[in-house]
Scaffold this motif. Sequence first.
Motif, PDB file in Angstrom:
ATOM      1  N   ILE A 106       0.818  -1.222   0.000  1.00  0.00           N
ATOM      2  CA  ILE A 106       0.000   0.000   0.000  1.00  0.00           C
ATOM      3  C   ILE A 106       0.845   1.262   0.000  1.00  0.00           C
ATOM      4  O   ILE A 106       0.320   2.368  -0.189  1.00  0.00           O
ATOM      5  N   LYS A 131      -9.351   0.379  -5.020  1.00  0.00           N
ATOM      6  CA  LYS A 131      -8.368   0.304  -3.939  1.00  0.00           C
ATOM      7  C   LYS A 131      -8.366  -1.063  -3.237  1.00  0.00           C
ATOM      8  O   LYS A 131      -7.452  -1.354  -2.470  1.00  0.00           O
ATOM      9  N   ASP A 148      -5.076  -2.643  -4.074  1.00  0.00           N
ATOM     10  CA  ASP A 148      -3.794  -2.026  -3.704  1.00  0.00           C
ATOM     11  C   ASP A 148      -2.825  -2.986  -3.016  1.00  0.00           C
ATOM     12  O   ASP A 148      -1.627  -2.987  -3.318  1.00  0.00           O
TER      13      ASP A 148
END
Length: 302
Positions: free
Chosen positions: A22, A63, A66
């Motif tokens: 991340i 996301k 990620d």
Amino acid sequence: MEINESLSTEIKDAPNWFQSSISENPRQEILSHQLGNIKYQAWDRKDAENIIVLIHGTGAHKKWWDPIAPLLNKNYTIFAPDLPGMGESDHRKEYNFESFSEALIGILHQEKAINTNQKIFLVGHSLGGHVAGFMASEMPEMFHGLVMIDSPLRPPTYDYNKHQSTGPLRKIKYYQDKESIIERFRLMPPQDCKNRWFLRYIAEHSIIKNEKGWRWRFDDSLFATLRRLHNYEFKFKCPALFIAGGKSLLLESKIMKYIREAFKDSMTVEVIEDAAHHVPLDSPLELVSLINTYLQEWKEKK
């Protein structure tokens, strides 16, 4: 990503691979479209030979990938979009598989990824797996591999008019502070997830603040207006892999029997026994290992 004090506490409990993933900063882009703009992100890899498109599930967002994208084979450039009506992409009046596919093809055109020597592979979770399967079926010459993750595949005769959605049909509710809405974050269908740091991370990116307060980013009309694939039969020419969660509430024995029989000649089935429906959250490293293994096998067969 801006990490507040509460999030930092939970991230401290995350393994090093998660924190490393991340910390990467994928390129953020917008595809302009007359029906509503599409946001997506890209992990550019030097001298990448091929392309992977990661497609999220219903009500989710880009996301979610990620922590996973950086662990995939470095020979692939990776694109992860927010499907229309979800994440940071604009909301629309209606949603269907044709418009989802058009958005993803538009991204590939914008990235000049079509009609090149690079091969394109689709990886989708839940709804994203259905979208990937639809695209691979409709445009068989464009895609060279398909991974569907816990996407319940049903016979073409399945009556979606009697289908019961697992999504929230309630109208969006507004919350006055960020922590209140974060505490309300739930996975659909309901399940436990031991990786609390992963849950917290995607929850942080699932919300937005406006003049009324904090709300979920997704379009709350999506669950009621999404046009399903009535009388549709998936047909794959490219190599295909189905990854099931052994504890998934969406893959009852009848569905798994259909998948194994209907696609026995066109798709391999793997089961991650300890995962429920949200395989990327439950067993991210096992998922990455399977995807990388099959990508390598498909490459060697070519």
